[in-house]
Write a protein that holds these residues in place. Sequence first.
Motif, PDB file in Angstrom:
ATOM      1  N   LEU A 145      -7.971   2.380  -0.997  1.00  0.00           N
ATOM      2  CA  LEU A 145      -8.765   1.348  -1.662  1.00  0.00           C
ATOM      3  C   LEU A 145      -8.622  -0.008  -0.973  1.00  0.00           C
ATOM      4  CD1 LEU A 145      -8.286   2.226  -5.434  1.00  0.00           C
ATOM      5  CD2 LEU A 145     -10.476   1.969  -4.245  1.00  0.00           C
ATOM      6  N   GLN A 146      -7.417  -0.318  -0.525  1.00  0.00           N
ATOM      7  CA  GLN A 146      -7.189  -1.573   0.188  1.00  0.00           C
ATOM      8  C   GLN A 146      -8.068  -1.638   1.437  1.00  0.00           C
ATOM      9  OE1 GLN A 146      -4.659  -4.097  -0.590  1.00  0.00           O
ATOM     10  NE2 GLN A 146      -5.694  -5.312   0.965  1.00  0.00           N
ATOM     11  N   LYS A 147      -8.121  -0.529   2.169  1.00  0.00           N
ATOM     12  CA  LYS A 147      -8.930  -0.497   3.400  1.00  0.00           C
ATOM     13  C   LYS A 147     -10.418  -0.589   3.072  1.00  0.00           C
ATOM     14  CE  LYS A 147      -9.542   2.014   7.741  1.00  0.00           C
ATOM     15  NZ  LYS A 147     -11.009   1.871   7.747  1.00  0.00           N
ATOM     16  N   LEU A 148     -10.855   0.147   2.048  1.00  0.00           N
ATOM     17  CA  LEU A 148     -12.264   0.090   1.652  1.00  0.00           C
ATOM     18  C   LEU A 148     -12.659  -1.334   1.274  1.00  0.00           C
ATOM     19  CD1 LEU A 148     -12.495   3.331  -0.524  1.00  0.00           C
ATOM     20  CD2 LEU A 148     -13.610   2.959   1.687  1.00  0.00           C
ATOM     21  N   MET A 149     -11.779  -1.992   0.530  1.00  0.00           N
ATOM     22  CA  MET A 149     -12.046  -3.357   0.078  1.00  0.00           C
ATOM     23  C   MET A 149     -12.135  -4.305   1.278  1.00  0.00           C
ATOM     24  SD  MET A 149      -9.785  -5.613  -2.634  1.00  0.00           S
ATOM     25  CE  MET A 149      -8.402  -5.757  -1.473  1.00  0.00           C
ATOM     26  N   GLU A 150     -11.194  -4.192   2.203  1.00  0.00           N
ATOM     27  CA  GLU A 150     -11.178  -5.082   3.363  1.00  0.00           C
ATOM     28  C   GLU A 150     -12.376  -4.837   4.269  1.00  0.00           C
ATOM     29  OE1 GLU A 150      -7.400  -4.281   5.078  1.00  0.00           O
ATOM     30  OE2 GLU A 150      -6.278  -5.515   3.627  1.00  0.00           O
ATOM     31  N   ASP A 151     -12.727  -3.561   4.465  1.00  0.00           N
ATOM     32  CA  ASP A 151     -13.872  -3.236   5.324  1.00  0.00           C
ATOM     33  C   ASP A 151     -15.170  -3.816   4.766  1.00  0.00           C
ATOM     34  OD1 ASP A 151     -12.213  -1.882   7.013  1.00  0.00           O
ATOM     35  OD2 ASP A 151     -12.801   0.122   6.350  1.00  0.00           O
ATOM     36  N   ARG A 152     -15.249  -3.920   3.450  1.00  0.00           N
ATOM     37  CA  ARG A 152     -16.469  -4.425   2.810  1.00  0.00           C
ATOM     38  C   ARG A 152     -16.432  -5.940   2.635  1.00  0.00           C
ATOM     39  NH1 ARG A 152     -20.108  -0.926  -0.603  1.00  0.00           N
ATOM     40  NH2 ARG A 152     -21.577  -2.354  -1.582  1.00  0.00           N
ATOM     41  N   GLY A 153     -15.290  -6.556   2.925  1.00  0.00           N
ATOM     42  CA  GLY A 153     -15.162  -7.996   2.775  1.00  0.00           C
ATOM     43  C   GLY A 153     -14.953  -8.453   1.352  1.00  0.00           C
ATOM     44  N   ASP A 154     -14.458  -7.565   0.488  1.00  0.00           N
ATOM     45  CA  ASP A 154     -14.176  -7.908  -0.906  1.00  0.00           C
ATOM     46  C   ASP A 154     -12.744  -8.403  -1.049  1.00  0.00           C
ATOM     47  OD1 ASP A 154     -16.706  -7.189  -2.052  1.00  0.00           O
ATOM     48  OD2 ASP A 154     -16.143  -5.086  -1.833  1.00  0.00           O
ATOM     49  N   ASP A 155     -12.436  -8.927  -2.221  1.00  0.00           N
ATOM     50  CA  ASP A 155     -11.062  -9.276  -2.547  1.00  0.00           C
ATOM     51  C   ASP A 155     -10.742  -8.730  -3.934  1.00  0.00           C
ATOM     52  OD1 ASP A 155     -12.274 -11.031  -4.377  1.00  0.00           O
ATOM     53  OD2 ASP A 155     -12.042 -12.761  -3.042  1.00  0.00           O
ATOM     54  N   CYS A 156      -9.480  -8.866  -4.325  1.00  0.00           N
ATOM     55  CA  CYS A 156      -9.043  -8.290  -5.598  1.00  0.00           C
ATOM     56  C   CYS A 156      -9.799  -8.894  -6.780  1.00  0.00           C
ATOM     57  CB  CYS A 156      -7.540  -8.495  -5.765  1.00  0.00           C
ATOM     58  SG  CYS A 156      -6.530  -7.480  -4.649  1.00  0.00           S
ATOM     59  N   LEU A 157     -10.083 -10.178  -6.716  1.00  0.00           N
ATOM     60  CA  LEU A 157     -10.794 -10.832  -7.811  1.00  0.00           C
ATOM     61  C   LEU A 157     -12.187 -10.248  -7.990  1.00  0.00           C
ATOM     62  CD1 LEU A 157     -11.030 -12.983  -9.987  1.00  0.00           C
ATOM     63  CD2 LEU A 157     -11.678 -14.630  -8.200  1.00  0.00           C
ATOM     64  N   TYR A 208      -6.298  -7.973 -12.644  1.00  0.00           N
ATOM     65  CA  TYR A 208      -6.167  -6.530 -12.869  1.00  0.00           C
ATOM     66  C   TYR A 208      -6.009  -5.739 -11.563  1.00  0.00           C
ATOM     67  CZ  TYR A 208      -7.466  -1.731 -14.005  1.00  0.00           C
ATOM     68  OH  TYR A 208      -7.499  -0.364 -14.114  1.00  0.00           O
ATOM     69  N   PHE A 209      -6.936  -5.935 -10.626  1.00  0.00           N
ATOM     70  CA  PHE A 209      -6.921  -5.092  -9.428  1.00  0.00           C
ATOM     71  C   PHE A 209      -5.751  -5.431  -8.511  1.00  0.00           C
ATOM     72  CE2 PHE A 209      -8.704  -3.270  -5.443  1.00  0.00           C
ATOM     73  CZ  PHE A 209      -8.881  -1.972  -5.909  1.00  0.00           C
ATOM     74  N   GLN A 210      -5.382  -6.692  -8.447  1.00  0.00           N
ATOM     75  CA  GLN A 210      -4.219  -7.074  -7.635  1.00  0.00           C
ATOM     76  C   GLN A 210      -2.948  -6.432  -8.187  1.00  0.00           C
ATOM     77  OE1 GLN A 210      -3.236 -11.266  -7.494  1.00  0.00           O
ATOM     78  NE2 GLN A 210      -2.375 -11.052  -5.444  1.00  0.00           N
ATOM     79  N   GLN A 211      -2.811  -6.409  -9.505  1.00  0.00           N
ATOM     80  CA  GLN A 211      -1.642  -5.773 -10.112  1.00  0.00           C
ATOM     81  C   GLN A 211      -1.630  -4.273  -9.836  1.00  0.00           C
ATOM     82  OE1 GLN A 211      -2.011  -6.973 -14.209  1.00  0.00           O
ATOM     83  NE2 GLN A 211      -0.753  -8.799 -13.922  1.00  0.00           N
ATOM     84  N   TYR A 212      -2.822  -3.673  -9.866  1.00  0.00           N
ATOM     85  CA  TYR A 212      -2.895  -2.243  -9.580  1.00  0.00           C
ATOM     86  C   TYR A 212      -2.448  -1.951  -8.145  1.00  0.00           C
ATOM     87  CZ  TYR A 212      -4.887   2.238  -8.249  1.00  0.00           C
ATOM     88  OH  TYR A 212      -5.046   3.509  -7.745  1.00  0.00           O
ATOM     89  N   LEU A 213      -2.927  -2.753  -7.187  1.00  0.00           N
ATOM     90  CA  LEU A 213      -2.588  -2.518  -5.789  1.00  0.00           C
ATOM     91  C   LEU A 213      -1.149  -2.870  -5.462  1.00  0.00           C
ATOM     92  CD1 LEU A 213      -5.696  -3.786  -3.745  1.00  0.00           C
ATOM     93  CD2 LEU A 213      -5.065  -1.423  -4.252  1.00  0.00           C
ATOM     94  N   ARG A 214      -0.690  -4.030  -5.931  1.00  0.00           N
ATOM     95  CA  ARG A 214       0.600  -4.565  -5.490  1.00  0.00           C
ATOM     96  C   ARG A 214       1.769  -4.111  -6.359  1.00  0.00           C
ATOM     97  NH1 ARG A 214      -2.372  -5.518  -1.449  1.00  0.00           N
ATOM     98  NH2 ARG A 214      -3.436  -7.522  -1.239  1.00  0.00           N
ATOM     99  N   ARG A 215       1.543  -3.973  -7.663  1.00  0.00           N
ATOM    100  CA  ARG A 215       2.652  -3.683  -8.581  1.00  0.00           C
ATOM    101  C   ARG A 215       2.592  -2.287  -9.172  1.00  0.00           C
ATOM    102  NH1 ARG A 215       2.589  -8.404 -12.853  1.00  0.00           N
ATOM    103  NH2 ARG A 215       4.299  -7.103 -13.655  1.00  0.00           N
ATOM    104  N   GLY A 216       1.501  -1.574  -8.898  1.00  0.00           N
ATOM    105  CA  GLY A 216       1.384  -0.215  -9.423  1.00  0.00           C
ATOM    106  C   GLY A 216       1.118  -0.166 -10.912  1.00  0.00           C
TER     107      GLY A 216
END
Length: 210
Positions: A8-20, A32-40
């Motif tokens: 998901l991190q790669k998909l987000m970066e490739d599309r130019g999105d951010d967690c917000l 929400y999404f930052q917590q999911y990626l970084r803190r599980g």
Amino acid sequence: MDDVRTHLQKLMEDRGDDCLSISRLLGRNAAYFQQYLRRGVPKRLKEEDRRTLATYFGVDELSLGGPASPAPASTVLVPRLELGASAGAGAHAGLEHRAGQIGFERNWLRKLASSPEALSIIQVAGDSMSPTLGDGDDILVDRGDAAERLRDGIYVIRMDDALMVKRLSMRPAHRLSVLSDNPAYPGWPDVDASAVTIIGRVVWAGRRIS
């Protein structure tokens, strides 16, 4: 689940999105999404969030931790691998990451491949095989049709630890021509066959019509 987060991190970066922006897409709070990626937190995506993300990024839910969808007996689910074969300078032959699967009718595949179960889908990177294959084309690779059955045709190969798709032509004395269909790219007209690892024969290609 770490693989899902990395994907998901790669998909987000490739599309130019951010967690917000992804949190807003899901209708969740800003963190929400930052917590999911970084803190599980949460440990797993909710079904509706997973479906939304799969649709948004154009990937199979299976690659985001979803269950495998049951397929009819007449359908073969061919894995789609994130690792691409370069039609240019060559892609580093790293680890393959499964990015989903696509269903094909079994009898149709039998007309193309040595065994439907030996197929995988990868994406072409570069234009050295243009016009036959273009950058971004999906190709079906028959891993069961490799070195033991080698003949003239288009193959995914590994040379010098680089994965690439090239046209091969048989030569005498255990030699090969490794060629590009695009005349702007040089080929290797006389190569020792032992220097080439045959991954599989390209049996079909699909592309988006813009």
